[in-house]
Every structure is written in structure tokens, then in C-alpha cells.
Design an enzyme around this catalytic site. Structure first.
Site, PDB file in Angstrom:
ATOM      1  N   ALA A  19      33.309  40.340  56.211  1.00 27.67           N
ATOM      2  CA  ALA A  19      34.434  41.082  56.779  1.00 27.67           C
ATOM      3  C   ALA A  19      35.378  40.112  57.480  1.00 27.67           C
ATOM      4  CB  ALA A  19      33.925  42.133  57.765  1.00 27.67           C
ATOM      5  N   SER A  24      40.634  39.035  50.741  1.00 23.15           N
ATOM      6  CA  SER A  24      41.718  39.812  50.123  1.00 23.15           C
ATOM      7  C   SER A  24      43.002  38.998  50.064  1.00 23.15           C
ATOM      8  CB  SER A  24      41.964  41.112  50.886  1.00 23.15           C
ATOM      9  OG  SER A  24      40.871  41.988  50.730  1.00 23.15           O
ATOM     10  N   HIS A  59      47.472  46.776  54.314  1.00 17.83           N
ATOM     11  CA  HIS A  59      47.333  46.049  53.051  1.00 17.83           C
ATOM     12  C   HIS A  59      48.551  46.277  52.162  1.00 17.83           C
ATOM     13  CE1 HIS A  59      43.150  44.314  52.357  1.00 17.83           C
ATOM     14  NE2 HIS A  59      43.111  44.726  53.618  1.00 17.83           N
ATOM     15  N   ARG A  60      49.014  47.527  52.074  1.00 10.31           N
ATOM     16  CA  ARG A  60      50.191  47.836  51.247  1.00 10.31           C
ATOM     17  C   ARG A  60      51.426  47.092  51.760  1.00 10.31           C
ATOM     18  NH1 ARG A  60      50.670  52.486  47.804  1.00 10.31           N
ATOM     19  NH2 ARG A  60      48.712  53.589  47.677  1.00 10.31           N
ATOM     20  N   GLU A  71      45.066  53.826  42.735  1.00  9.77           N
ATOM     21  CA  GLU A  71      43.880  54.152  43.535  1.00  9.77           C
ATOM     22  C   GLU A  71      42.838  54.799  42.638  1.00  9.77           C
ATOM     23  OE1 GLU A  71      45.344  56.550  46.758  1.00  9.77           O
ATOM     24  OE2 GLU A  71      46.324  54.836  47.704  1.00  9.77           O
ATOM     25  N   ASP A  93      40.169  45.665  44.702  1.00 10.00           N
ATOM     26  CA  ASP A  93      39.786  45.493  46.102  1.00 10.00           C
ATOM     27  C   ASP A  93      39.321  46.843  46.637  1.00 10.00           C
ATOM     28  OD1 ASP A  93      39.385  44.342  48.573  1.00 10.00           O
ATOM     29  OD2 ASP A  93      41.474  43.800  48.906  1.00 10.00           O
TER      30      ASP A  93
END
Length: 181
Positions: A19, A24, A59-60, A71, A93
Site C-alpha cells: 500500500a 499505480s 486517481h481519476r 470500470e 488497477d
């Protein structure tokens, strides 16, 4: 952050880490550094969780308008068959959330894992998959958490075997696992 030369030409890459390890961001940079239109294949769902909704929004925002987002919390292999193309770079992801979704839906995770690993080598274009390495900590104290850890670990092993390259991130620093330097 850019990809090490060893994976610059790899079509199918698994990016592992804990984490907040930077996995990412690393995977996104790798996708953008290569060719192909970037497609973000998200397995996360907010599901009424405000904290998760904020993570998804972050994230977006970080990715920006260059990415198209799909999605798909459960049918990951089918989505990859639809989205992978010679002119695309698909970022999944993350696999770990996919395992969670499959567990909650009562799906056969071993079969889903095998299907994903079998499909990966034949997918056209570039595919980058992100997963948490959850087996580095203490042994969980309950059966469901131990089952999750075991399923995620087996998924990571099968996808790593099918991938052209595997990178492990710790503290934002990439370590090449496959191919080995």
C-alpha cells in the site's frame, strides 16, 4: 517516474508493491511512456464508501483527460478481451481489489485466476496489471483474511508467470523481478 529499460519493450507487465508504494503511479507512467491510447481498467467500486470514493476521484484527477476509464469489478478477463488492442495500452488497477470483489460475489477465484493467466499471453497491445503484495506482513488472525492473502498470493504468482516483466515497488523505487538483470 519512468520504466527501467528492461521493461520498456515488454507487452505484459505486472507491477507489485505494498500500500502506498508508488505502484499505480509507476504503472501509469509506464503506460504513458509507450505507444497506444491509454485505457484505465478499474476494478474498484466506491460502494457507498466515502473514503474509497475519494481515492477513486483522486486517481481519476491524477490521470487526467488522456485516459479512457472502464470500470469492471468482476468480469476482468472478458473486459481485457474487449479492450486489449494493438493500438491500446490497458492498465488494470488493481488485481487485489478484483480478488476482494470475487470473494464477496462468491466466485470461483482459482478458475478466474487461471482464466486471466491463460488469456494474458494472447492479448494484443500492452497490458499493465497492478497488484498489492499482501503476504509480507503478519499472518492474519482470521480465516477469511488468511484465505484472501492466500488467493491474492496465488493470483500474483500465476500472473507473474504469464507476464513478460514483473516489477516490485517499495518506497517508490522499482526493483526488477522479471526479467532479472
Amino acid at each position: 517516474m519512468t520504466a527501467p529499460p528492461a521493461i520498456a519493450g515488454a507487452r505484459h507487465v505486472l507491477v507489485l508493491g505494498g500500500a502506498r508504494s508508488g505502484k499505480s503511479r509507476y504503472a501509469e507512467a509506464h503506460v504513458l511512456a509507450g505507444s497506444g491510447r491509454p485505457v484505465y481498467l478499474a476494478t474498484a467500486t466506491a460502494g457507498g464508501d466515502a473514503e474509497m470514493a475519494a481515492r477513486i476521484a483522486h486517481h481519476r484527477e491524477r490521470r487526467g483527460a488522456a485516459w479512457s476509464t472502464v470500470e469492471e469489478p468482476l468480469e476482468l478477463t472478458a473486459a481485457l478481451h474487449r479492450l486489449a488492442a494493438p493500438d491500446a495500452a490497458v492498465l488494470v488497477d488493481c488485481l487485489t481489489l478484483w480478488v476482494t470483489n470475487l470473494m464477496l460475489a462468491g466466485r470461483d477465484i482459482s478458475a478466474e485466476t487461471a482464466a486471466l493467466a491463460a488469456a494474458l499471453p494472447g492479448l494484443p497491445g500492452r497490458v499493465v496489471l497492478v497488484a498489492n503484495e499482501v503476504g509480507l506482513g503478519i499472518v492474519p488472525d482470521n480465516a477469511m483474511a488468511r484465505e484472501f492473502r492466500d488467493l491474492a498470493g496465488r493470483l500474483n504468482q500465476e500472473v507473474a508467470a504469464a507476464a513478460d516483466a514483473v516489477v516490485f515497488l517499495a518506497a517508490g523505487l522499482p526493483l526488477m523481478l522479471k526479467p532479472q538483470g
